[in-house]
Scaffold this motif. Structure first.
Motif, short mmCIF file in Angstrom:
data_model
loop_
_atom_site.label_atom_id
_atom_site.label_comp_id
_atom_site.label_asym_id
_atom_site.label_seq_id
_atom_site.Cartn_x
_atom_site.Cartn_y
_atom_site.Cartn_z
N LEU A 35 -15.10 -32.53 27.83
CA LEU A 35 -16.33 -33.34 27.89
C LEU A 35 -16.02 -34.81 27.67
O LEU A 35 -16.55 -35.68 28.37
CB LEU A 35 -17.33 -32.84 26.85
N VAL A 36 -15.14 -35.09 26.71
CA VAL A 36 -14.73 -36.47 26.45
C VAL A 36 -14.02 -37.06 27.66
O VAL A 36 -14.27 -38.22 28.04
CB VAL A 36 -13.82 -36.54 25.20
N LEU A 37 -13.15 -36.27 28.29
CA LEU A 37 -12.44 -36.76 29.48
C LEU A 37 -13.41 -37.08 30.61
O LEU A 37 -13.24 -38.06 31.33
CB LEU A 37 -11.43 -35.71 29.94
N GLY A 66 -7.13 -46.14 29.50
CA GLY A 66 -6.47 -45.51 28.36
C GLY A 66 -7.43 -44.85 27.39
O GLY A 66 -7.00 -44.17 26.45
N TRP A 67 -8.74 -45.03 27.60
CA TRP A 67 -9.72 -44.47 26.68
C TRP A 67 -9.62 -42.95 26.58
O TRP A 67 -9.70 -42.38 25.50
CB TRP A 67 -11.14 -44.86 27.11
N SER A 68 -9.50 -42.30 27.72
CA SER A 68 -9.48 -40.83 27.73
C SER A 68 -8.30 -40.29 26.91
O SER A 68 -8.47 -39.38 26.09
CB SER A 68 -9.40 -40.30 29.17
N LEU A 69 -7.12 -40.87 27.10
CA LEU A 69 -5.94 -40.41 26.36
C LEU A 69 -6.10 -40.65 24.86
O LEU A 69 -5.75 -39.79 24.05
CB LEU A 69 -4.70 -41.15 26.86
N ARG A 70 -6.65 -41.79 24.51
CA ARG A 70 -6.78 -42.13 23.08
C ARG A 70 -7.83 -41.26 22.38
O ARG A 70 -7.62 -40.80 21.26
CB ARG A 70 -7.16 -43.61 22.93
N LEU A 71 -8.94 -41.01 23.04
CA LEU A 71 -10.03 -40.30 22.38
C LEU A 71 -9.78 -38.81 22.22
O LEU A 71 -10.33 -38.19 21.30
CB LEU A 71 -11.35 -40.53 23.13
N ILE A 72 -8.98 -38.22 23.10
CA ILE A 72 -8.71 -36.79 22.92
C ILE A 72 -7.53 -36.55 21.99
O ILE A 72 -7.25 -35.40 21.62
CB ILE A 72 -8.44 -36.08 24.27
N TRP A 97 -1.13 -34.23 30.80
CA TRP A 97 -0.93 -34.48 32.22
C TRP A 97 -2.25 -34.72 32.97
O TRP A 97 -2.34 -35.61 33.81
CB TRP A 97 -0.20 -33.31 32.86
N TRP A 98 -3.26 -33.92 32.67
CA TRP A 98 -4.54 -34.03 33.39
C TRP A 98 -5.17 -35.42 33.25
O TRP A 98 -5.51 -36.04 34.24
CB TRP A 98 -5.47 -32.92 32.90
N PRO A 99 -5.32 -35.96 32.03
CA PRO A 99 -5.93 -37.30 31.92
C PRO A 99 -4.97 -38.44 32.20
O PRO A 99 -5.42 -39.57 32.47
CB PRO A 99 -6.41 -37.35 30.47
N THR A 100 -3.66 -38.18 32.14
CA THR A 100 -2.71 -39.26 32.36
C THR A 100 -2.68 -39.69 33.83
O THR A 100 -2.66 -40.88 34.14
CB THR A 100 -1.30 -38.84 31.92
N LEU A 101 -2.71 -38.74 34.73
CA LEU A 101 -2.56 -39.09 36.14
C LEU A 101 -3.53 -38.34 37.06
O LEU A 101 -4.23 -38.95 37.86
CB LEU A 101 -1.11 -38.80 36.60
N SER A 110 -12.91 -40.45 13.84
CA SER A 110 -14.07 -41.35 13.80
C SER A 110 -14.16 -42.25 15.03
O SER A 110 -15.25 -42.72 15.38
CB SER A 110 -14.03 -42.20 12.53
N ILE A 111 -13.03 -42.51 15.69
CA ILE A 111 -13.07 -43.41 16.84
C ILE A 111 -13.67 -42.72 18.08
O ILE A 111 -14.01 -43.40 19.04
CB ILE A 111 -11.67 -43.94 17.20
N VAL A 112 -13.76 -41.39 18.05
CA VAL A 112 -14.26 -40.67 19.22
C VAL A 112 -15.67 -41.10 19.56
O VAL A 112 -15.99 -41.39 20.71
CB VAL A 112 -14.19 -39.15 19.00
N TYR A 113 -16.53 -41.17 18.56
CA TYR A 113 -17.93 -41.52 18.81
C TYR A 113 -18.07 -42.98 19.28
O TYR A 113 -18.84 -43.27 20.20
CB TYR A 113 -18.76 -41.28 17.56
N ALA A 114 -17.32 -43.86 18.66
CA ALA A 114 -17.35 -45.27 19.07
C ALA A 114 -16.82 -45.41 20.49
O ALA A 114 -17.38 -46.16 21.30
CB ALA A 114 -16.53 -46.11 18.10
N GLY A 115 -15.74 -44.69 20.80
CA GLY A 115 -15.16 -44.75 22.14
C GLY A 115 -16.09 -44.18 23.20
O GLY A 115 -16.20 -44.72 24.30
N LEU A 116 -16.78 -43.09 22.87
CA LEU A 116 -17.74 -42.51 23.81
C LEU A 116 -18.89 -43.46 24.06
O LEU A 116 -19.36 -43.60 25.20
CB LEU A 116 -18.26 -41.18 23.27
N GLY A 117 -19.36 -44.12 23.00
CA GLY A 117 -20.42 -45.11 23.17
C GLY A 117 -19.99 -46.24 24.08
O GLY A 117 -20.75 -46.68 24.95
N LEU A 118 -18.75 -46.69 23.92
CA LEU A 118 -18.21 -47.75 24.77
C LEU A 118 -18.10 -47.29 26.21
O LEU A 118 -18.44 -48.03 27.15
CB LEU A 118 -16.83 -48.16 24.24
N ALA A 119 -17.63 -46.05 26.41
CA ALA A 119 -17.46 -45.51 27.76
C ALA A 119 -18.81 -45.33 28.46
O ALA A 119 -18.95 -45.65 29.65
CB ALA A 119 -16.72 -44.18 27.70
#
Length: 248
Positions: free
Chosen positions: A137-139, A188-194, A53-57, A217-226
């Motif tokens: 932290l990711v969010l 959608g990055w936050s939802l996918r990475l967590i 719920w927190w990252p969705t809306l 493994s996608i967490v690090y790539a996604g964080l770099g993108l963000a």
């Protein structure tokens, strides 16, 4: 810049900015207690519910409103007539930095309350601490782009337009977060990475170990993108808005 940040803090007193990082996370966390118990009949769904719920809306819309209010406050007080007296690039960077600080505090409070209530309600074997801290932290990192983007849209168009764009982005992000092209929609990055951190799918259901979405493994790539996306906006949005003001 310290004086600019102090001024931004003072301007935000008695506004949504000062309540966002306290009174916004608190009801979100507390409302997940009865929902996990009476909707899923399992208190162990408490953490998955919060981090769905927190990252969705709540988090993205809260950041959009912060950006909206930051510009609306300037418009109502007519301080835009005095922008030319300030170091405009620093003026806009300060807004981004201040609101990013509010976001960090809000995510930290969500993390703290989640861990605290976990320790009270869960069996000791089910309490997760590092995952919750990592997810928060990711969010924070993956939603930072919303702040400069909202400020840019609110200043160049109308504040309400920035809210509408973010709302559409959130809806699109929900539908793409579980797909292979999740990286196309930043909301959608936050939802996918967590997902592999909290073990909860973007639709709120629990993630199985064999699920294709369970790919840490996608967490690090996604964080770099963000981080890259935020840095581009942090550098360019103040430049764009400064030039816009000088041309008025």
């Amino acid at each position: 810049m310290k004086n600019y940040i102090a001024a931004e803090y003072i301007k935000g007193k008695r506004s949504f900015s000062h309540f966002f990082f306290i009174f916004f996370p608190l009801p979100v966390v507390l409302i997940c207690i009865p929902f996990s118990q009476f909707m899923y009949f399992d208190i162990n769904f408490f953490v998955p519910l919060i981090y769905n719920w927190w990252p969705t809306l709540f988090l993205p819309m809260g950041l959009a409103v912060l950006g909206y209010q930051s510009i609306q406050r300037e418009n109502e007080s007519h301080t835009q007539n005095y922008y030319y007296l300030l170091k405009q690039n620093m003026f806009w960077q300060t807004k981004v930095i201040t609101l990013s600080g509010y976001s960090l505090m809000a995510n930290s409070l969500v993390s703290f309350l989640t861990i605290l209530l976990e320790c009270i309600m869960y069996d000791s074997s089910n309490v997760i601490i590092l995952n919750v801290i990592s997810a928060s932290l990711v969010l924070w990192i993956t939603t930072l782009f919303i702040i400069p983007l909202s400020i840019l849209l609110a200043q160049l168009t109308t504040p309400i337009f920035s809210i509408l764009v973010n709302l559409l982005g959130i809806i699109a992000g929900i539908f793409t977060a579980g797909e292979n092209y999740w990286f196309v929609i930043p909301w959608g990055w936050s939802l996918r990475l967590i997902t592999p951190i909290i073990k909860t799918k973007p639709n709120g259901t629990l993630l199985q170990e064999s699920d294709p979405l369970n790919t840490p493994s996608i967490v690090y790539a996604g964080l770099g993108l963000a981080i890259f996306c935020f840095c581009i906006l942090y550098i360019n949005v103040p430049l764009i808005l400064s030039r816009t003001r000088r041309s008025d």
